[in-house]
Design a protein around this motif. Sequence first.
Motif, PDB file in Angstrom:
ATOM      1  N   GLY A 120       0.808  -1.209   0.000  1.00 51.88           N
ATOM      2  CA  GLY A 120       0.000   0.000   0.000  1.00 51.88           C
ATOM      3  C   GLY A 120       0.844   1.264   0.000  1.00 51.88           C
ATOM      4  N   ALA A 121       0.200   2.381  -0.282  1.00 53.04           N
ATOM      5  CA  ALA A 121       0.862   3.689  -0.297  1.00 53.04           C
ATOM      6  C   ALA A 121       0.588   4.421   1.006  1.00 53.04           C
ATOM      7  CB  ALA A 121       0.370   4.525  -1.470  1.00 53.04           C
ATOM      8  N   ILE A 122       1.624   5.110   1.498  1.00 53.30           N
ATOM      9  CA  ILE A 122       1.484   5.884   2.729  1.00 53.30           C
ATOM     10  C   ILE A 122       1.108   7.318   2.373  1.00 53.30           C
ATOM     11  CG2 ILE A 122       2.646   6.644   4.833  1.00 53.30           C
ATOM     12  CD1 ILE A 122       4.578   4.345   4.514  1.00 53.30           C
ATOM     13  N   PHE A 123      -0.010   7.783   2.875  1.00 53.72           N
ATOM     14  CA  PHE A 123      -0.473   9.155   2.627  1.00 53.72           C
ATOM     15  C   PHE A 123      -0.526   9.484   1.132  1.00 53.72           C
ATOM     16  CE2 PHE A 123       1.814   9.541   6.797  1.00 53.72           C
ATOM     17  CZ  PHE A 123       0.665   9.533   7.576  1.00 53.72           C
ATOM     18  N   GLY A 124      -0.942   8.526   0.320  1.00 52.72           N
ATOM     19  CA  GLY A 124      -1.067   8.762  -1.106  1.00 52.72           C
ATOM     20  C   GLY A 124      -2.290   9.606  -1.437  1.00 52.72           C
ATOM     21  N   PRO A 125      -2.379  10.114  -2.668  1.00 51.63           N
ATOM     22  CA  PRO A 125      -3.523  10.952  -3.050  1.00 51.63           C
ATOM     23  C   PRO A 125      -4.813  10.152  -3.106  1.00 51.63           C
ATOM     24  CG  PRO A 125      -2.169  10.457  -4.966  1.00 51.63           C
ATOM     25  CD  PRO A 125      -1.420   9.943  -3.785  1.00 51.63           C
ATOM     26  N   LYS A 126      -5.885  10.828  -2.769  1.00 51.83           N
ATOM     27  CA  LYS A 126      -7.231  10.275  -2.843  1.00 51.83           C
ATOM     28  C   LYS A 126      -8.117  11.267  -3.582  1.00 51.83           C
ATOM     29  CE  LYS A 126      -7.171   6.259  -0.790  1.00 51.83           C
ATOM     30  NZ  LYS A 126      -7.589   5.043  -1.511  1.00 51.83           N
ATOM     31  N   PRO A 127      -9.239  10.817  -4.172  1.00 58.82           N
ATOM     32  CA  PRO A 127     -10.125  11.757  -4.877  1.00 58.82           C
ATOM     33  C   PRO A 127     -10.499  12.946  -4.001  1.00 58.82           C
ATOM     34  CG  PRO A 127     -10.794   9.518  -5.337  1.00 58.82           C
ATOM     35  CD  PRO A 127      -9.708   9.422  -4.303  1.00 58.82           C
ATOM     36  N   LYS A 128     -10.419  14.132  -4.589  1.00 57.62           N
ATOM     37  CA  LYS A 128     -10.638  15.367  -3.835  1.00 57.62           C
ATOM     38  C   LYS A 128     -11.319  16.394  -4.722  1.00 57.62           C
ATOM     39  CE  LYS A 128      -8.144  18.939  -1.240  1.00 57.62           C
ATOM     40  NZ  LYS A 128      -6.824  19.384  -0.735  1.00 57.62           N
ATOM     41  N   ASP A 129     -12.200  17.159  -4.133  1.00 55.39           N
ATOM     42  CA  ASP A 129     -12.890  18.229  -4.850  1.00 55.39           C
ATOM     43  C   ASP A 129     -12.114  19.525  -4.649  1.00 55.39           C
ATOM     44  OD1 ASP A 129     -14.624  19.856  -6.165  1.00 55.39           O
ATOM     45  OD2 ASP A 129     -16.185  19.841  -4.622  1.00 55.39           O
ATOM     46  N   TRP A 130     -11.502  20.038  -5.730  1.00 59.39           N
ATOM     47  CA  TRP A 130     -10.694  21.251  -5.654  1.00 59.39           C
ATOM     48  C   TRP A 130     -11.499  22.508  -5.982  1.00 59.39           C
ATOM     49  CZ3 TRP A 130      -5.849  21.177  -3.763  1.00 59.39           C
ATOM     50  CH2 TRP A 130      -5.171  19.958  -3.740  1.00 59.39           C
ATOM     51  N   SER A 131     -12.753  22.364  -6.343  1.00 61.97           N
ATOM     52  CA  SER A 131     -13.534  23.506  -6.827  1.00 61.97           C
ATOM     53  C   SER A 131     -13.731  24.543  -5.734  1.00 61.97           C
ATOM     54  CB  SER A 131     -14.890  23.030  -7.348  1.00 61.97           C
ATOM     55  OG  SER A 131     -15.651  22.457  -6.302  1.00 61.97           O
ATOM     56  N   SER A 132     -13.910  25.786  -6.156  1.00 64.75           N
ATOM     57  CA  SER A 132     -14.170  26.901  -5.248  1.00 64.75           C
ATOM     58  C   SER A 132     -15.320  27.731  -5.806  1.00 64.75           C
ATOM     59  CB  SER A 132     -12.918  27.764  -5.072  1.00 64.75           C
ATOM     60  OG  SER A 132     -12.531  28.322  -6.308  1.00 64.75           O
ATOM     61  N   LYS A 133     -15.912  28.535  -4.975  1.00 63.48           N
ATOM     62  CA  LYS A 133     -17.054  29.343  -5.373  1.00 63.48           C
ATOM     63  C   LYS A 133     -16.653  30.820  -5.448  1.00 63.48           C
ATOM     64  CE  LYS A 133     -20.595  26.299  -3.412  1.00 63.48           C
ATOM     65  NZ  LYS A 133     -21.751  26.194  -2.491  1.00 63.48           N
ATOM     66  N   MET A 134     -17.307  31.504  -6.376  1.00 66.01           N
ATOM     67  CA  MET A 134     -17.103  32.941  -6.512  1.00 66.01           C
ATOM     68  C   MET A 134     -18.378  33.535  -7.080  1.00 66.01           C
ATOM     69  SD  MET A 134     -13.992  34.929  -8.456  1.00 66.01           S
ATOM     70  CE  MET A 134     -13.731  36.691  -8.247  1.00 66.01           C
ATOM     71  N   ASN A 135     -18.815  34.649  -6.521  1.00 65.80           N
ATOM     72  CA  ASN A 135     -20.066  35.255  -6.949  1.00 65.80           C
ATOM     73  C   ASN A 135     -20.012  35.687  -8.413  1.00 65.80           C
ATOM     74  OD1 ASN A 135     -20.983  34.955  -4.352  1.00 65.80           O
ATOM     75  ND2 ASN A 135     -20.482  37.048  -3.738  1.00 65.80           N
ATOM     76  N   LYS A 136     -21.166  35.629  -9.070  1.00 67.32           N
ATOM     77  CA  LYS A 136     -21.237  35.989 -10.482  1.00 67.32           C
ATOM     78  C   LYS A 136     -20.854  37.454 -10.694  1.00 67.32           C
ATOM     79  CE  LYS A 136     -24.414  35.983 -14.432  1.00 67.32           C
ATOM     80  NZ  LYS A 136     -25.790  35.655 -14.886  1.00 67.32           N
ATOM     81  N   LYS A 137     -21.290  38.338  -9.820  1.00 70.33           N
ATOM     82  CA  LYS A 137     -20.956  39.753  -9.967  1.00 70.33           C
ATOM     83  C   LYS A 137     -19.456  39.979  -9.824  1.00 70.33           C
ATOM     84  CE  LYS A 137     -25.361  41.762  -8.491  1.00 70.33           C
ATOM     85  NZ  LYS A 137     -26.027  42.664  -7.506  1.00 70.33           N
ATOM     86  N   GLU A 138     -18.839  39.235  -8.922  1.00 69.57           N
ATOM     87  CA  GLU A 138     -17.389  39.366  -8.753  1.00 69.57           C
ATOM     88  C   GLU A 138     -16.647  38.855  -9.982  1.00 69.57           C
ATOM     89  OE1 GLU A 138     -16.091  39.027  -4.211  1.00 69.57           O
ATOM     90  OE2 GLU A 138     -17.074  37.217  -4.938  1.00 69.57           O
ATOM     91  N   ARG A 139     -17.097  37.731 -10.533  1.00 68.44           N
ATOM     92  CA  ARG A 139     -16.448  37.188 -11.729  1.00 68.44           C
ATOM     93  C   ARG A 139     -16.564  38.167 -12.891  1.00 68.44           C
ATOM     94  NH1 ARG A 139     -19.552  32.486 -10.407  1.00 68.44           N
ATOM     95  NH2 ARG A 139     -20.734  32.749 -12.340  1.00 68.44           N
ATOM     96  N   ARG A 140     -17.736  38.744 -13.044  1.00 67.65           N
ATOM     97  CA  ARG A 140     -17.944  39.682 -14.144  1.00 67.65           C
ATOM     98  C   ARG A 140     -17.115  40.948 -13.954  1.00 67.65           C
ATOM     99  NH1 ARG A 140     -23.971  40.304 -16.291  1.00 67.65           N
ATOM    100  NH2 ARG A 140     -23.437  38.135 -16.754  1.00 67.65           N
ATOM    101  N   LEU A 141     -17.018  41.425 -12.719  1.00 62.63           N
ATOM    102  CA  LEU A 141     -16.219  42.618 -12.448  1.00 62.63           C
ATOM    103  C   LEU A 141     -14.735  42.336 -12.647  1.00 62.63           C
ATOM    104  CD1 LEU A 141     -16.014  45.527 -11.516  1.00 62.63           C
ATOM    105  CD2 LEU A 141     -16.061  44.715  -9.146  1.00 62.63           C
ATOM    106  N   ALA A 142     -14.288  41.139 -12.272  1.00 63.66           N
ATOM    107  CA  ALA A 142     -12.881  40.776 -12.466  1.00 63.66           C
ATOM    108  C   ALA A 142     -12.535  40.727 -13.948  1.00 63.66           C
ATOM    109  CB  ALA A 142     -12.595  39.427 -11.802  1.00 63.66           C
ATOM    110  N   LEU A 143     -13.414  40.133 -14.755  1.00 64.46           N
ATOM    111  CA  LEU A 143     -13.165  40.056 -16.193  1.00 64.46           C
ATOM    112  C   LEU A 143     -13.210  41.440 -16.829  1.00 64.46           C
ATOM    113  CD1 LEU A 143     -12.565  38.176 -18.505  1.00 64.46           C
ATOM    114  CD2 LEU A 143     -15.008  37.775 -18.780  1.00 64.46           C
TER     115      LEU A 143
END
Length: 244
Positions: A120-143
């Motif tokens: 077996g592997a010691i502290f090996g990678p496991k499936p993980k959700d890397w996604s993050s949230k950001m408000n639509k108004k903030e995304r539009r203002l950043a762009l």
Amino acid sequence: MAARTSFVGKPLACAGRVGPRATQVACRSVTRAQVAEVAVLNETGEKTGTKQLDLKFAGESSKGLVHRYVVHVLRNQRQGTSSTLTRGEVRGGGRKPYQQKGTGNARRGSRRSPLIPGGGAIFGPKPKDWSSKMNKKERRLALSSALVNAADAIQVVPDLDGKFGDMKTKSVVSALQSFGCGEDEKVLLITKDQENEGLYLGGRNIPKLTFNVMNNIHIYDLLNADRILMEESVVPYVQETFGA
């Protein structure tokens, strides 16, 4: 061409506050209109005038806001599907590999040990959700803030519909050269839709050419490009969507 400020890796410029909450407060307090003047080219690449885009701009907090949007996009692109087997998940290992004493080897109770090849592997990678949230108004203002910063690199060109019926890379390269794009420049071409098959098939072999549709402009492509070509029919959409 004037040098552009890089938003990637910059800290949040907000008085004594950091993090998403500080950015949201800054967005509400310092958002203002900013006029971006872009060059207009004809089919032969000659400059025929300029157009002004009245866009939203986040002011001093734009660096932190755009940086957070880039991180948000790149994190959401990560699949997070890497997985390894732990000691308890490796097949086999029920039988003691050899006797406890008399062999001169270390004591082994299972072949699934991480110290043995195939274990077996010691502290090996496991499936993980890397996604993050950001408000639509903030995304539009950043762009919108990124478009303001990139105004010196933006050039408005005539619509390219029906001009690449031969679907040849040579034709697309010739058109880019007529617009003043160098061989070593990273070019972002923003089109109104993806129906121009000749353009996409002819340009997909060009290493430093990236295509974006006007309703899906990628913040990373926008910041990474040395020259941004925007079809004439895209300008009203940008003004309506990101206008102050």
